[in-house]
Scaffold this motif. Structure first.
Motif, mmCIF file in Angstrom:
data_model
loop_
_atom_site.group_PDB
_atom_site.id
_atom_site.type_symbol
_atom_site.label_atom_id
_atom_site.label_comp_id
_atom_site.label_asym_id
_atom_site.label_seq_id
_atom_site.Cartn_x
_atom_site.Cartn_y
_atom_site.Cartn_z
ATOM 1 N N PRO A 86 0.630 -1.272 0.208
ATOM 2 C CA PRO A 86 -0.087 0.039 0.085
ATOM 3 C C PRO A 86 0.806 1.270 -0.092
ATOM 4 C CG PRO A 86 0.091 -0.866 2.094
ATOM 5 C CD PRO A 86 0.588 -1.870 1.243
ATOM 6 N N PHE A 87 0.281 2.181 -0.647
ATOM 7 C CA PHE A 87 0.898 3.741 -0.772
ATOM 8 C C PHE A 87 -0.288 4.755 -0.583
ATOM 9 C CE2 PHE A 87 1.653 7.351 -3.195
ATOM 10 C CZ PHE A 87 2.832 7.796 -2.823
ATOM 11 N N SER A 88 0.166 5.519 0.348
ATOM 12 C CA SER A 88 -0.939 6.858 0.239
ATOM 13 C C SER A 88 0.000 8.035 0.378
ATOM 14 C CB SER A 88 -1.772 6.383 1.880
ATOM 15 O OG SER A 88 -1.226 6.656 2.968
ATOM 16 N N PHE A 89 -0.732 8.858 0.105
ATOM 17 C CA PHE A 89 0.009 10.245 0.365
ATOM 18 C C PHE A 89 -0.276 10.774 1.630
ATOM 19 C CE2 PHE A 89 -0.983 10.276 -4.535
ATOM 20 C CZ PHE A 89 0.316 10.627 -5.018
ATOM 21 N N GLY A 90 0.800 11.562 2.096
ATOM 22 C CA GLY A 90 0.554 12.099 3.437
ATOM 23 C C GLY A 90 0.092 13.510 3.133
ATOM 24 N N PRO A 91 0.004 14.394 4.394
ATOM 25 C CA PRO A 91 -0.427 15.667 4.369
ATOM 26 C C PRO A 91 0.427 16.676 3.270
ATOM 27 C CG PRO A 91 -0.113 14.831 6.752
ATOM 28 C CD PRO A 91 0.415 13.782 5.733
ATOM 29 N N GLY A 92 -0.572 17.468 2.680
ATOM 30 C CA GLY A 92 0.245 18.145 1.571
ATOM 31 C C GLY A 92 0.977 17.238 0.388
ATOM 32 N N GLY A 93 0.692 16.130 0.340
ATOM 33 C CA GLY A 93 0.967 15.297 -0.761
ATOM 34 C C GLY A 93 2.580 14.630 -0.641
ATOM 35 N N ALA A 94 2.790 14.470 0.709
ATOM 36 C CA ALA A 94 3.966 13.807 1.127
ATOM 37 C C ALA A 94 4.078 12.368 0.788
ATOM 38 C CB ALA A 94 4.360 13.871 2.601
ATOM 39 N N VAL A 95 5.162 12.167 0.263
ATOM 40 C CA VAL A 95 5.553 10.524 -0.630
ATOM 41 C C VAL A 95 6.169 9.735 0.057
ATOM 42 C CG1 VAL A 95 4.228 11.527 -2.825
ATOM 43 C CG2 VAL A 95 7.089 11.563 -2.334
ATOM 44 N N GLY A 96 6.838 9.814 1.277
ATOM 45 C CA GLY A 96 7.596 8.865 1.803
ATOM 46 C C GLY A 96 9.207 9.243 1.628
ATOM 47 N N THR A 97 9.847 8.364 1.966
ATOM 48 C CA THR A 97 11.378 8.587 1.625
ATOM 49 C C THR A 97 12.048 8.259 0.365
ATOM 50 O OG1 THR A 97 11.970 6.120 2.203
ATOM 51 C CG2 THR A 97 11.715 7.518 4.073
ATOM 52 N N GLY A 98 11.045 7.885 -0.475
ATOM 53 C CA GLY A 98 11.530 7.889 -2.042
ATOM 54 C C GLY A 98 12.179 6.673 -2.398
ATOM 55 N N GLY A 99 11.997 5.734 -1.750
ATOM 56 C CA GLY A 99 12.789 4.306 -2.003
ATOM 57 C C GLY A 99 12.258 3.800 -3.711
ATOM 58 N N THR A 100 13.148 2.901 -4.075
ATOM 59 C CA THR A 100 12.984 2.483 -5.230
ATOM 60 C C THR A 100 12.646 1.211 -5.285
ATOM 61 O OG1 THR A 100 13.714 2.117 -7.584
ATOM 62 C CG2 THR A 100 15.541 2.051 -5.431
ATOM 63 N N THR A 101 11.764 0.743 -6.308
ATOM 64 C CA THR A 101 11.268 -0.620 -6.352
ATOM 65 C C THR A 101 12.145 -1.715 -7.184
ATOM 66 O OG1 THR A 101 9.858 -0.161 -8.160
ATOM 67 C CG2 THR A 101 8.673 -0.131 -6.003
ATOM 68 N N ARG A 102 13.019 -0.970 -7.911
ATOM 69 C CA ARG A 102 14.116 -1.706 -8.869
ATOM 70 C C ARG A 102 14.616 -2.744 -8.193
ATOM 71 N NH1 ARG A 102 14.441 -2.423 -14.082
ATOM 72 N NH2 ARG A 102 16.396 -3.232 -14.571
ATOM 73 N N PRO A 103 15.166 -2.797 -7.061
ATOM 74 C CA PRO A 103 15.763 -3.818 -6.223
ATOM 75 C C PRO A 103 14.871 -4.882 -6.362
ATOM 76 C CG PRO A 103 16.413 -2.027 -5.218
ATOM 77 C CD PRO A 103 15.530 -1.486 -6.262
ATOM 78 N N VAL A 104 13.607 -4.716 -5.854
ATOM 79 C CA VAL A 104 12.681 -5.959 -5.746
ATOM 80 C C VAL A 104 12.581 -6.735 -7.226
ATOM 81 C CG1 VAL A 104 10.356 -6.475 -5.271
ATOM 82 C CG2 VAL A 104 11.433 -4.841 -3.823
ATOM 83 N N TRP A 105 12.431 -5.724 -8.077
ATOM 84 C CA TRP A 105 12.053 -6.165 -9.669
ATOM 85 C C TRP A 105 13.241 -7.391 -10.113
ATOM 86 C CZ3 TRP A 105 8.502 -4.916 -13.226
ATOM 87 C CH2 TRP A 105 8.913 -5.495 -14.674
ATOM 88 N N GLU A 106 14.499 -6.898 -9.640
ATOM 89 C CA GLU A 106 15.766 -7.773 -9.813
ATOM 90 C C GLU A 106 15.862 -8.745 -9.103
ATOM 91 O OE1 GLU A 106 18.618 -4.459 -9.615
ATOM 92 O OE2 GLU A 106 18.291 -3.760 -11.692
ATOM 93 N N ALA A 107 15.361 -8.878 -7.954
ATOM 94 C CA ALA A 107 15.490 -9.868 -7.146
ATOM 95 C C ALA A 107 14.531 -11.055 -7.561
ATOM 96 C CB ALA A 107 15.290 -9.336 -5.583
ATOM 97 N N TYR A 108 13.434 -10.759 -7.871
ATOM 98 C CA TYR A 108 12.508 -11.575 -8.373
ATOM 99 C C TYR A 108 13.038 -12.363 -9.720
ATOM 100 C CZ TYR A 108 8.156 -10.827 -5.608
ATOM 101 O OH TYR A 108 7.309 -10.972 -4.605
ATOM 102 N N ARG A 109 13.466 -11.627 -10.584
ATOM 103 C CA ARG A 109 14.160 -12.164 -11.731
ATOM 104 C C ARG A 109 15.331 -12.990 -11.432
ATOM 105 N NH1 ARG A 109 10.945 -12.362 -15.958
ATOM 106 N NH2 ARG A 109 10.060 -10.492 -16.691
ATOM 107 N N LYS A 110 16.195 -12.553 -10.371
ATOM 108 C CA LYS A 110 17.395 -13.504 -10.052
ATOM 109 C C LYS A 110 16.939 -14.677 -9.499
ATOM 110 C CE LYS A 110 21.767 -12.978 -7.735
ATOM 111 N NZ LYS A 110 22.734 -12.096 -6.933
ATOM 112 N N ALA A 111 16.077 -14.621 -8.337
ATOM 113 C CA ALA A 111 15.642 -15.779 -7.699
ATOM 114 C C ALA A 111 14.808 -16.814 -8.513
ATOM 115 C CB ALA A 111 14.703 -15.358 -6.616
ATOM 116 N N GLY A 112 14.188 -16.354 -9.685
ATOM 117 C CA GLY A 112 13.382 -17.277 -10.204
ATOM 118 C C GLY A 112 12.146 -17.651 -9.889
#
Length: 133
Positions: A62-88
């Motif tokens: 889940p993702f939600s905007f905070g007050p004033g449109g805050a979006v969290g720390t700005g982490g990336t999902t690319r490592p998860v994408w690559e981990a799925y591919r690598k793990a098989g």
């Protein structure tokens, strides 16, 4: 959902993971991510993303905007994408029960309006830890 019944988040997740119908495509052309948005009137709007390379297995986070449109720390999902591919697929499919448990906990947090802008980033890190262990 039947007449008078609400269509649930879980039902939508099931549909988006359905490979038999072709909604979740596998093979030569694959679905590479899915999104579910819950937009209650006057309530917390939550958008859940798989953000990985296999929608049929991945955890909706889940993702939600905070007050004033805050979006969290700005982490990336690319490592998860690559981990799925690598793990098989076979290894990740072996983690499916753990991924669904994590997803249920995250869905409950979102449904209780306890989802913050940092929830998505924390969920990405938890999923990454699970897939790469």
């Amino acid at each position: 959902a039947g007449e008078g019944k609400a269509f649930t988040w879980r039902e939508m997740a099931k549909i988006l993971r359905d490979t038999d119908s072709g909604i979740c495509m596998t093979g030569g052309f694959e679905s590479t991510g899915s999104q579910i948005s819950t937009l209650p009137a006057g309530g917390l709007h939550v958008h859940s993303f798989t953000a990985n390379s296999d929608t049929s297995i991945g955890c909706f986070k889940p993702f939600s905007f905070g007050p004033g449109g805050a979006v969290g720390t700005g982490g990336t999902t690319r490592p998860v994408w690559e981990a799925y591919r690598k793990a098989g697929k076979s290894k990740v499919r072996g983690l499916q029960a753990d991924l669904r448990k994590m997803e249920e906990e995250l869905a409950a947090e979102a449904a209780a309006a306890k989802c913050s802008p940092d929830t998505f980033d924390a969920a990405v890190q938890a999923e990454l830890a699970l897939v790469t262990k």
